[in-house]
Design a protein around this motif. Structure first.
Motif, PDB file in Angstrom:
ATOM      1  N   GLU A  32       0.777  -1.115   0.012  1.00 55.54           N
ATOM      2  CA  GLU A  32       0.080  -0.017   0.175  1.00 55.54           C
ATOM      3  C   GLU A  32       0.803   1.390   0.009  1.00 55.54           C
ATOM      4  OE1 GLU A  32      -3.614   1.490  -0.855  1.00 55.54           O
ATOM      5  OE2 GLU A  32      -3.318  -0.873  -0.323  1.00 55.54           O
ATOM      6  N   ARG A  33       2.132   1.144   0.645  1.00 59.19           N
ATOM      7  CA  ARG A  33       2.749   2.485   0.687  1.00 59.19           C
ATOM      8  C   ARG A  33       3.863   2.538  -0.583  1.00 59.19           C
ATOM      9  NH1 ARG A  33       6.425   1.744   5.802  1.00 59.19           N
ATOM     10  NH2 ARG A  33       7.200   3.344   4.761  1.00 59.19           N
ATOM     11  N   ARG A  34       3.820   1.460  -1.292  1.00 60.13           N
ATOM     12  CA  ARG A  34       4.867   1.876  -2.512  1.00 60.13           C
ATOM     13  C   ARG A  34       4.052   0.799  -3.649  1.00 60.13           C
ATOM     14  NH1 ARG A  34      10.464  -0.378  -3.195  1.00 60.13           N
ATOM     15  NH2 ARG A  34       9.639  -2.066  -1.835  1.00 60.13           N
ATOM     16  N   GLU A 398      13.449  -9.896  -5.610  1.00 67.01           N
ATOM     17  CA  GLU A 398      14.421  -9.688  -4.651  1.00 67.01           C
ATOM     18  C   GLU A 398      14.540  -8.445  -4.113  1.00 67.01           C
ATOM     19  OE1 GLU A 398      19.259  -9.346  -4.629  1.00 67.01           O
ATOM     20  OE2 GLU A 398      18.377 -11.322  -5.401  1.00 67.01           O
ATOM     21  N   HIS A 399      14.390  -7.619  -5.323  1.00 65.49           N
ATOM     22  CA  HIS A 399      14.421  -6.008  -4.955  1.00 65.49           C
ATOM     23  C   HIS A 399      13.241  -5.540  -4.244  1.00 65.49           C
ATOM     24  CE1 HIS A 399      17.603  -5.474  -8.385  1.00 65.49           C
ATOM     25  NE2 HIS A 399      18.011  -5.468  -7.135  1.00 65.49           N
ATOM     26  N   VAL A 400      12.133  -6.234  -4.316  1.00 69.03           N
ATOM     27  CA  VAL A 400      10.795  -5.917  -3.561  1.00 69.03           C
ATOM     28  C   VAL A 400      11.192  -6.078  -2.240  1.00 69.03           C
ATOM     29  CG1 VAL A 400       8.504  -6.323  -3.452  1.00 69.03           C
ATOM     30  CG2 VAL A 400       9.311  -6.033  -5.478  1.00 69.03           C
ATOM     31  N   LEU A 401      11.531  -7.286  -1.760  1.00 66.77           N
ATOM     32  CA  LEU A 401      11.332  -7.914  -0.729  1.00 66.77           C
ATOM     33  C   LEU A 401      12.762  -7.664   0.089  1.00 66.77           C
ATOM     34  CD1 LEU A 401       9.781 -11.603  -1.538  1.00 66.77           C
ATOM     35  CD2 LEU A 401       8.799  -9.509  -0.506  1.00 66.77           C
ATOM     36  N   CYS A 402      13.669  -7.410  -0.624  1.00 65.04           N
ATOM     37  CA  CYS A 402      15.102  -7.206   0.227  1.00 65.04           C
ATOM     38  C   CYS A 402      15.758  -5.855   0.009  1.00 65.04           C
ATOM     39  CB  CYS A 402      16.225  -8.394  -0.465  1.00 65.04           C
ATOM     40  SG  CYS A 402      15.306 -10.035  -0.410  1.00 65.04           S
ATOM     41  N   GLU A 403      16.868  -5.652   0.780  1.00 71.55           N
ATOM     42  CA  GLU A 403      17.563  -4.322   0.565  1.00 71.55           C
ATOM     43  C   GLU A 403      19.079  -5.081   0.830  1.00 71.55           C
ATOM     44  OE1 GLU A 403      17.513  -2.802   5.173  1.00 71.55           O
ATOM     45  OE2 GLU A 403      16.326  -1.664   3.418  1.00 71.55           O
ATOM     46  N   PRO A 404      20.067  -4.190   0.223  1.00 69.17           N
ATOM     47  CA  PRO A 404      21.552  -4.494   0.294  1.00 69.17           C
ATOM     48  C   PRO A 404      21.898  -4.798   1.632  1.00 69.17           C
ATOM     49  CG  PRO A 404      21.089  -2.789  -1.252  1.00 69.17           C
ATOM     50  CD  PRO A 404      19.703  -2.761  -0.583  1.00 69.17           C
ATOM     51  N   CYS A 405      22.617  -5.500   1.906  1.00 66.13           N
ATOM     52  CA  CYS A 405      23.261  -5.886   3.228  1.00 66.13           C
ATOM     53  C   CYS A 405      24.009  -4.743   3.893  1.00 66.13           C
ATOM     54  CB  CYS A 405      23.996  -6.954   3.411  1.00 66.13           C
ATOM     55  SG  CYS A 405      24.969  -7.419   4.910  1.00 66.13           S
ATOM     56  N   PRO A 406      23.677  -4.155   5.141  1.00 66.26           N
ATOM     57  CA  PRO A 406      24.217  -2.965   5.542  1.00 66.26           C
ATOM     58  C   PRO A 406      25.623  -3.148   5.857  1.00 66.26           C
ATOM     59  CG  PRO A 406      22.760  -3.744   7.298  1.00 66.26           C
ATOM     60  CD  PRO A 406      22.555  -4.448   6.034  1.00 66.26           C
ATOM     61  N   THR A 407      26.029  -4.302   6.220  1.00 63.19           N
ATOM     62  CA  THR A 407      27.246  -4.933   6.846  1.00 63.19           C
ATOM     63  C   THR A 407      28.294  -4.930   5.464  1.00 63.19           C
ATOM     64  OG1 THR A 407      26.498  -6.301   8.414  1.00 63.19           O
ATOM     65  CG2 THR A 407      28.878  -6.648   7.878  1.00 63.19           C
ATOM     66  N   CYS A 408      27.957  -5.541   4.357  1.00 66.30           N
ATOM     67  CA  CYS A 408      28.772  -5.622   2.886  1.00 66.30           C
ATOM     68  C   CYS A 408      28.324  -4.792   2.037  1.00 66.30           C
ATOM     69  CB  CYS A 408      28.720  -7.107   2.545  1.00 66.30           C
ATOM     70  SG  CYS A 408      27.317  -7.587   1.891  1.00 66.30           S
ATOM     71  N   MET A 409      27.368  -3.845   2.395  1.00 64.27           N
ATOM     72  CA  MET A 409      26.857  -3.039   1.294  1.00 64.27           C
ATOM     73  C   MET A 409      26.374  -3.454  -0.088  1.00 64.27           C
ATOM     74  SD  MET A 409      26.776  -0.629   3.446  1.00 64.27           S
ATOM     75  CE  MET A 409      26.040   0.598   2.096  1.00 64.27           C
ATOM     76  N   GLY A 410      26.052  -5.044   0.064  1.00 66.59           N
ATOM     77  CA  GLY A 410      25.560  -5.572  -1.247  1.00 66.59           C
ATOM     78  C   GLY A 410      26.446  -6.132  -2.040  1.00 66.59           C
ATOM     79  N   ARG A 411      27.626  -5.939  -1.445  1.00 64.30           N
ATOM     80  CA  ARG A 411      28.953  -6.726  -2.175  1.00 64.30           C
ATOM     81  C   ARG A 411      29.027  -8.228  -2.063  1.00 64.30           C
ATOM     82  NH1 ARG A 411      32.386  -3.535   0.925  1.00 64.30           N
ATOM     83  NH2 ARG A 411      33.622  -5.571   1.542  1.00 64.30           N
ATOM     84  N   GLY A 412      28.407  -8.634  -0.988  1.00 63.44           N
ATOM     85  CA  GLY A 412      28.300 -10.331  -0.976  1.00 63.44           C
ATOM     86  C   GLY A 412      29.729 -10.863  -0.101  1.00 63.44           C
ATOM     87  N   SER A 413      30.481 -10.070   0.074  1.00 59.25           N
ATOM     88  CA  SER A 413      31.602 -10.506   0.854  1.00 59.25           C
ATOM     89  C   SER A 413      32.369  -9.422   1.625  1.00 59.25           C
ATOM     90  CB  SER A 413      32.776 -10.884  -0.035  1.00 59.25           C
ATOM     91  OG  SER A 413      33.149  -9.772  -0.854  1.00 59.25           O
ATOM     92  N   LEU A 414      33.058  -9.854   2.812  1.00 62.89           N
ATOM     93  CA  LEU A 414      33.431  -8.761   3.644  1.00 62.89           C
ATOM     94  C   LEU A 414      35.192  -9.070   3.689  1.00 62.89           C
ATOM     95  CD1 LEU A 414      31.513  -9.376   6.920  1.00 62.89           C
ATOM     96  CD2 LEU A 414      31.696  -7.317   5.681  1.00 62.89           C
ATOM     97  N   LYS A 415      35.962  -7.816   3.983  1.00 59.92           N
ATOM     98  CA  LYS A 415      37.205  -7.828   4.169  1.00 59.92           C
ATOM     99  C   LYS A 415      37.741  -8.622   5.474  1.00 59.92           C
ATOM    100  CE  LYS A 415      38.231  -3.352   2.434  1.00 59.92           C
ATOM    101  NZ  LYS A 415      38.663  -1.879   2.829  1.00 59.92           N
ATOM    102  N   THR A 416      38.563  -9.739   5.397  1.00 61.84           N
ATOM    103  CA  THR A 416      38.994 -10.493   6.407  1.00 61.84           C
ATOM    104  C   THR A 416      39.382  -9.550   7.615  1.00 61.84           C
ATOM    105  OG1 THR A 416      41.202 -10.871   5.840  1.00 61.84           O
ATOM    106  CG2 THR A 416      39.585 -12.439   4.987  1.00 61.84           C
TER     107      THR A 416
END
Length: 489
Positions: A32-34, A398-416
């Motif tokens: 309803e909001r979007r 995916e874009h309707v239900l999800c948002e980029p991960c705030p930890t990896c900013m959507g990269r899908g990986s983290l620096k060790t």
């Protein structure tokens, strides 16, 4: 093929699922909001013309300006010097800044991009699509029977020849429909277009002139075909609303509408919730033991096919061929279910035999025939990749239900943690050269602090000796693994 349409309605959200032979094929979600904007007609104002892009930005009252390309502008043909009809394709000849213009949304805002617009207005109903700026008549390619195509085209052509000012496209749902029903549809569309014109005449720029139907009713108009055996609605209020809509516009569907009053949620009963969760995962398991890996990026979507645990029974080529055939069916379903759009690159497992390649491609084409969105397959490239496009009008699941991960900013990986430690060492060296301080305090995640005090303790001691200052470490529970601060004390 047996089909069912399941409609789950709650005050903030409507979800519609299309199930074929017990298997979920499509799911649409509207909040309803979007709410989606595709099909809405606005009175817009040209706020900027970009000759280099052959496009213009249009203010239509949305949070971001919308985009109008020169090819999406309908204009009468200009008459050339020799009297020949000629259309100017330059954006500067078609529109000017501050001009008011009636536009329709053909693509929702996706990511950072604004809505895509056209001035080729189209108004759909059950059997026909009205084309106000044309007098041509077309018939859906999905109606394959030549006699039926001819019957429908001649009937609609007669309307135009009798002085009808508009053109039409005959929709797939018109197959087998009576000419009286098609004529009633036409009268409804003409009346609706007249009301849109009347509202547009007095509308201020940036206002909504015509809003397309909400998902609840739009799905009945667009999805229901003769194969649909049942439409199940789990809300009594909306069941009555659907019934009233069908009484007026889709009388042949009324007997197939069913109210679901069960205690168990409708989507849970049909296993839809689990299928939606699976559609958000990268990995799709195939029955044979093979699997797909699906990755969405802003530019394109890639689908990789792997044999996985499937070892086959005969030759390697036969194993690969069977995996690819199964993958072709699964890919067509996943593309519809996830609502993937734009460029899609499929990396089937390499096949040696040309006949196998042809059969896999044909299997993919056949599986995509039931897709409501327009798809185009360009064949197998020199690298063995299958390139295809699918018309994108709304955000993917995916874009309707999800948002980029705030930890990896959507990269899908983290620096060790090790990488972050060495970044901290470099930052300490930089700051110690620039600023005077008695000691330094490093704030970082628990994992990074543990590594600095344990395996990297010798490096920390060397660094303290080199800069001539002590370094203290403090773990911050709210910091992600990549976050850190070096504080001068």
């Amino acid at each position: 093929m047996s089909q069912e349409i399941l409609i789950n309605v709650t005050p903030p959200e409507t979800r519609v699922a299309l199930v074929e032979n017990g298997v979920l094929q499509e799911v649409s979600i509207e909040r309803e909001r979007r709410r989606g904007l595709v099909g809405n007609v606005y009175m817009g104002r040209i706020c900027r013309v970009l000759p280099g892009m052959q496009a213009a930005f249009v203010e239509v009252g949305l949070s971001r300006t919308a985009f109008l390309h020169a090819s999406d502008i309908a204009v009468p043909e200009a008459v050339g010097e020799e009297g020949e009809g000629r259309r100017s394709d330059s954006i500067v000849d078609l529109v000017r800044e501050q001009q008011q213009i009636l536009v329709q949304v053909i693509k929702d805002p996706i990511g950072t991009k604004g809505a895509r617009l056209t001035t080729h207005i189209t108004i759909p109903s059950r059997y026909l699509v009205l084309l106000p700026d044309s007098q041509s008549v077309g018939v859906s390619a999905r109606i394959e029977d030549d006699a039926e195509r001819t019957r429908l085209k001649e009937a609609v052509q007669a309307f135009v020849e009798d002085g009808d000012p508009c053109g039409y496209i005959v929709r797939t749902a018109a197959e087998g429909a009576s000419l009286e029903a098609v004529e009633e549809d036409r009268r409804f569309l003409l009346k609706l277009w007249s009301s849109i014109q009347a509202r547009a005449a007095s509308a201020q720029p940036g206002t909504l002139v015509h809003e397309d139907l909400p998902l609840l009713l739009r799905s009945l108009r667009d999805l229901v075909a003769s194969e649909v055996e049942k439409v199940r609605v789990d809300s009594r209020e909306n069941y009555q609303r659907v019934k009233a809509f069908c009484d007026k516009y889709l009388p042949d569907l009324v007997s197939r509408i069913d109210y679901y009053p069960g205690e168990r949620p409708l989507f849970e009963l049909y296993n839809i919730e689990d299928e939606i969760q699976k559609a958000l995962e990268r990995k799709v398991q195939l029955k044979s033991g093979g699997y797909l890996i699906i990755d969405q990026t802003e530019a394109l979507t890639t689908i990789d096919v792997n044999t996985g645990g499937y070892v086959g029974h005969r030759t390697l080529e036969e194993t690969i061929f069977k995996t690819n055939l199964e993958a072709a069916q699964a890919i067509a379903r996943q593309v519809r279910l996830r609502n993937l759009g734009g460029i899609i690159i499929i990396d089937f497992i390499d096949m040696l035999e040309e006949e196998h390649k042809r059969q896999v491609l044909r299997a993919l084409e056949k599986a995509l025939e039931r897709d409501h969105a327009k798809t185009q397959i360009s064949g197998v490239s020199a690298l063995g990749l299958v390139e295809m496009t699918r018309k994108r009008t709304r955000e993917s699941l995916e874009h309707v239900l999800c948002e980029p991960c705030p930890t990896c900013m959507g990269r899908g990986s983290l620096k060790t943690a090790e990488t972050v430690c060495y970044e901290i060492f470099r930052e300490i060296l930089r700051e110690s050269r620039q600023f005077e301080a008695k000691r330094l305090l490093v704030l970082a995640s628990q994992e990074v602090v543990d590594l600095l005090l344990d395996e990297e303790s010798a490096s920390v001691a060397q660094l303290e000796e080199f800069i001539g200052r002590s370094i203290r470490f403090q773990a911050e529970p709210l910091y992600t693994q990549e976050q850190y601060d070096v504080v001068l004390m």
